[in-house]
Design a protein around this motif. Structure first.
Motif, PDB file in Angstrom:
ATOM      1  N   VAL A 183       4.919  24.388  15.258  1.00 49.23           N
ATOM      2  CA  VAL A 183       3.565  23.895  14.973  1.00 49.23           C
ATOM      3  C   VAL A 183       2.883  23.456  16.262  1.00 49.23           C
ATOM      4  N   GLN A 184       3.570  22.664  17.066  1.00 42.17           N
ATOM      5  CA  GLN A 184       2.983  22.173  18.319  1.00 42.17           C
ATOM      6  C   GLN A 184       2.661  23.318  19.274  1.00 42.17           C
ATOM      7  N   THR A 185       3.524  24.310  19.340  1.00 42.84           N
ATOM      8  CA  THR A 185       3.276  25.466  20.208  1.00 42.84           C
ATOM      9  C   THR A 185       2.119  26.298  19.686  1.00 42.84           C
ATOM     10  N   ALA A 186       2.061  26.493  18.370  1.00 43.35           N
ATOM     11  CA  ALA A 186       0.961  27.269  17.783  1.00 43.35           C
ATOM     12  C   ALA A 186      -0.391  26.613  18.042  1.00 43.35           C
ATOM     13  N   LEU A 187      -0.411  25.297  18.154  1.00 36.87           N
ATOM     14  CA  LEU A 187      -1.662  24.568  18.396  1.00 36.87           C
ATOM     15  C   LEU A 187      -1.919  24.319  19.885  1.00 36.87           C
ATOM     16  N   SER A 188      -1.045  24.820  20.746  1.00 36.69           N
ATOM     17  CA  SER A 188      -1.218  24.620  22.186  1.00 36.69           C
ATOM     18  C   SER A 188      -2.327  25.528  22.716  1.00 36.69           C
ATOM     19  N   ASP A 189      -2.923  25.115  23.808  1.00 35.35           N
ATOM     20  CA  ASP A 189      -4.002  25.907  24.402  1.00 35.35           C
ATOM     21  C   ASP A 189      -3.544  27.310  24.778  1.00 35.35           C
ATOM     22  N   VAL A 190      -2.323  27.439  25.300  1.00 31.54           N
ATOM     23  CA  VAL A 190      -1.858  28.751  25.751  1.00 31.54           C
ATOM     24  C   VAL A 190      -1.730  29.733  24.575  1.00 31.54           C
ATOM     25  N   VAL A 191      -1.263  29.265  23.427  1.00 36.31           N
ATOM     26  CA  VAL A 191      -1.144  30.148  22.262  1.00 36.31           C
ATOM     27  C   VAL A 191      -2.518  30.402  21.643  1.00 36.31           C
ATOM     28  N   LEU A 192      -3.330  29.371  21.513  1.00 31.45           N
ATOM     29  CA  LEU A 192      -4.679  29.569  20.963  1.00 31.45           C
ATOM     30  C   LEU A 192      -5.481  30.520  21.847  1.00 31.45           C
ATOM     31  N   ASP A 193      -5.347  30.395  23.167  1.00 26.81           N
ATOM     32  CA  ASP A 193      -6.037  31.313  24.076  1.00 26.81           C
ATOM     33  C   ASP A 193      -5.540  32.745  23.904  1.00 26.81           C
ATOM     34  N   ALA A 194      -4.224  32.903  23.738  1.00 23.81           N
ATOM     35  CA  ALA A 194      -3.666  34.246  23.533  1.00 23.81           C
ATOM     36  C   ALA A 194      -4.191  34.861  22.237  1.00 23.81           C
ATOM     37  N   LEU A 195      -4.251  34.055  21.178  1.00 21.86           N
ATOM     38  CA  LEU A 195      -4.778  34.554  19.903  1.00 21.86           C
ATOM     39  C   LEU A 195      -6.253  34.924  20.035  1.00 21.86           C
ATOM     40  N   ARG A 196      -7.029  34.078  20.674  1.00 22.67           N
ATOM     41  CA  ARG A 196      -8.468  34.355  20.839  1.00 22.67           C
ATOM     42  C   ARG A 196      -8.678  35.607  21.684  1.00 22.67           C
ATOM     43  N   ALA A 197      -7.848  35.792  22.716  1.00 20.56           N
ATOM     44  CA  ALA A 197      -7.967  36.979  23.565  1.00 20.56           C
ATOM     45  C   ALA A 197      -7.708  38.265  22.776  1.00 20.56           C
ATOM     46  N   LYS A 198      -6.916  38.168  21.725  1.00 21.72           N
ATOM     47  CA  LYS A 198      -6.637  39.334  20.874  1.00 21.72           C
ATOM     48  C   LYS A 198      -7.658  39.467  19.731  1.00 21.72           C
ATOM     49  N   GLY A 199      -8.651  38.549  19.688  1.00 20.09           N
ATOM     50  CA  GLY A 199      -9.722  38.663  18.699  1.00 20.09           C
ATOM     51  C   GLY A 199      -9.590  37.775  17.482  1.00 20.09           C
ATOM     52  N   TYR A 200      -8.622  36.884  17.462  1.00 16.33           N
ATOM     53  CA  TYR A 200      -8.443  35.991  16.317  1.00 16.33           C
ATOM     54  C   TYR A 200      -9.338  34.767  16.494  1.00 16.33           C
ATOM     55  N   SER A 201     -10.338  34.620  15.648  1.00 14.97           N
ATOM     56  CA  SER A 201     -11.271  33.498  15.753  1.00 14.97           C
ATOM     57  C   SER A 201     -10.983  32.420  14.716  1.00 14.97           C
ATOM     58  N   ARG A 202     -10.170  32.738  13.724  1.00 11.41           N
ATOM     59  CA  ARG A 202      -9.769  31.756  12.710  1.00 11.41           C
ATOM     60  C   ARG A 202      -8.255  31.668  12.717  1.00 11.41           C
ATOM     61  N   ILE A 203      -7.754  30.454  12.958  1.00 10.14           N
ATOM     62  CA  ILE A 203      -6.310  30.229  13.000  1.00 10.14           C
ATOM     63  C   ILE A 203      -5.990  29.150  11.982  1.00 10.14           C
ATOM     64  N   VAL A 204      -5.138  29.473  11.029  1.00 12.00           N
ATOM     65  CA  VAL A 204      -4.726  28.535   9.993  1.00 12.00           C
ATOM     66  C   VAL A 204      -3.241  28.253  10.185  1.00 12.00           C
ATOM     67  N   VAL A 205      -2.894  26.961  10.206  1.00  7.65           N
ATOM     68  CA  VAL A 205      -1.513  26.551  10.421  1.00  7.65           C
ATOM     69  C   VAL A 205      -1.044  25.733   9.225  1.00  7.65           C
ATOM     70  N   GLN A 206      -0.023  26.231   8.537  1.00 10.26           N
ATOM     71  CA  GLN A 206       0.630  25.482   7.469  1.00 10.26           C
ATOM     72  C   GLN A 206       1.795  24.782   8.145  1.00 10.26           C
ATOM     73  N   CYS A 207       1.696  23.440   8.250  1.00  9.75           N
ATOM     74  CA  CYS A 207       2.657  22.703   9.085  1.00  9.75           C
ATOM     75  C   CYS A 207       3.773  22.027   8.306  1.00  9.75           C
ATOM     76  N   GLY A 208       3.760  22.080   6.974  1.00  8.62           N
ATOM     77  CA  GLY A 208       4.817  21.435   6.203  1.00  8.62           C
ATOM     78  C   GLY A 208       4.930  19.965   6.570  1.00  8.62           C
ATOM     79  N   ASN A 209       6.139  19.495   6.785  1.00  7.19           N
ATOM     80  CA  ASN A 209       6.362  18.098   7.166  1.00  7.19           C
ATOM     81  C   ASN A 209       6.416  17.907   8.684  1.00  7.19           C
ATOM     82  N   SER A 210       6.025  18.913   9.435  1.00  5.20           N
ATOM     83  CA  SER A 210       6.087  18.839  10.892  1.00  5.20           C
ATOM     84  C   SER A 210       5.053  17.869  11.438  1.00  5.20           C
TER      85      SER A 210
END
Length: 171
Positions: A16-43
């Motif tokens: 969860v923390q890595t998925a919400l990090s700038d480096v991962v969000l930037d990688a997703l945005r660079a590939k065209g993902y503008s909406r990121i949804v994270v189901q974090c459970g009890n994390s």
């Protein structure tokens, strides 16, 4: 495009923390993902940058990032996603592969055995998904080419019945 990250019913803070990090969000945005949804459970995650709206935390900057803990079913999320990033739980993997969605899985190394690693490696070797580690997630996103995935075979109930009959000695 829409990326969905899930930890299922487990606690997987590092994913969860890595998925919400700038480096991962930037990688997703660079590939065209503008909406990121994270189901974090009890994390645990740092919710300070988010605005809470009921059971959901939302942040809008260079796109939308939404975080929530649980829903009765994740099926709709899988169907809406253009990419799923997940723990390597067998139920999640099968649900996503049956929908023929691109899938990156990260085994949870804090579990007692390595069944997630074995499953992820086997399915990656067959070409059905991309297996990664926490530290390798940005590169896995950057180099992902969904057209290289081998479609997962659809469930064949009669084959299962044949295997069960054979195993039980009815054949």
């Amino acid at each position: 495009m829409h990326a969905f990250v899930t930890v299922g019913s487990t606690r997987f803070d590092t994913l969860v923390q890595t998925a919400l990090s700038d480096v991962v969000l930037d990688a997703l945005r660079a590939k065209g993902y503008s909406r990121i949804v994270v189901q974090c459970g009890n994390s645990d995650f740092d919710c300070h940058a988010f605005k809470q709206a009921g059971d959901t935390w939302v942040r809008r900057d260079e796109g939308e990032v939404e975080v929530w803990r649980f829903k009765p079913s994740l099926q709709e999320e899988y169907e809406q996603a253009d990419l799923v990033i997940s723990h390597a739980g067998s139920g999640t993997i099968l649900d996503v592969l049956r929908l023929r969605k691109p899938l990156i899985v990260i085994p949870n190394e804090t579990l007692l055995d390595n069944h997630q690693e074995e499953l992820a490696s086997s399915l990656a070797d067959l070409g059905h998904l991309r297996a990664s580690t926490i530290s390798g997630l940005p590169e896995a996103i950057e180099t992902l080419n969904p057209s290289n995935f081998v479609p997962f075979p659809q469930f064949n109930g009669s084959r299962f019945r044949e295997m069960l009959d054979d195993e039980m000695g009815f054949a």
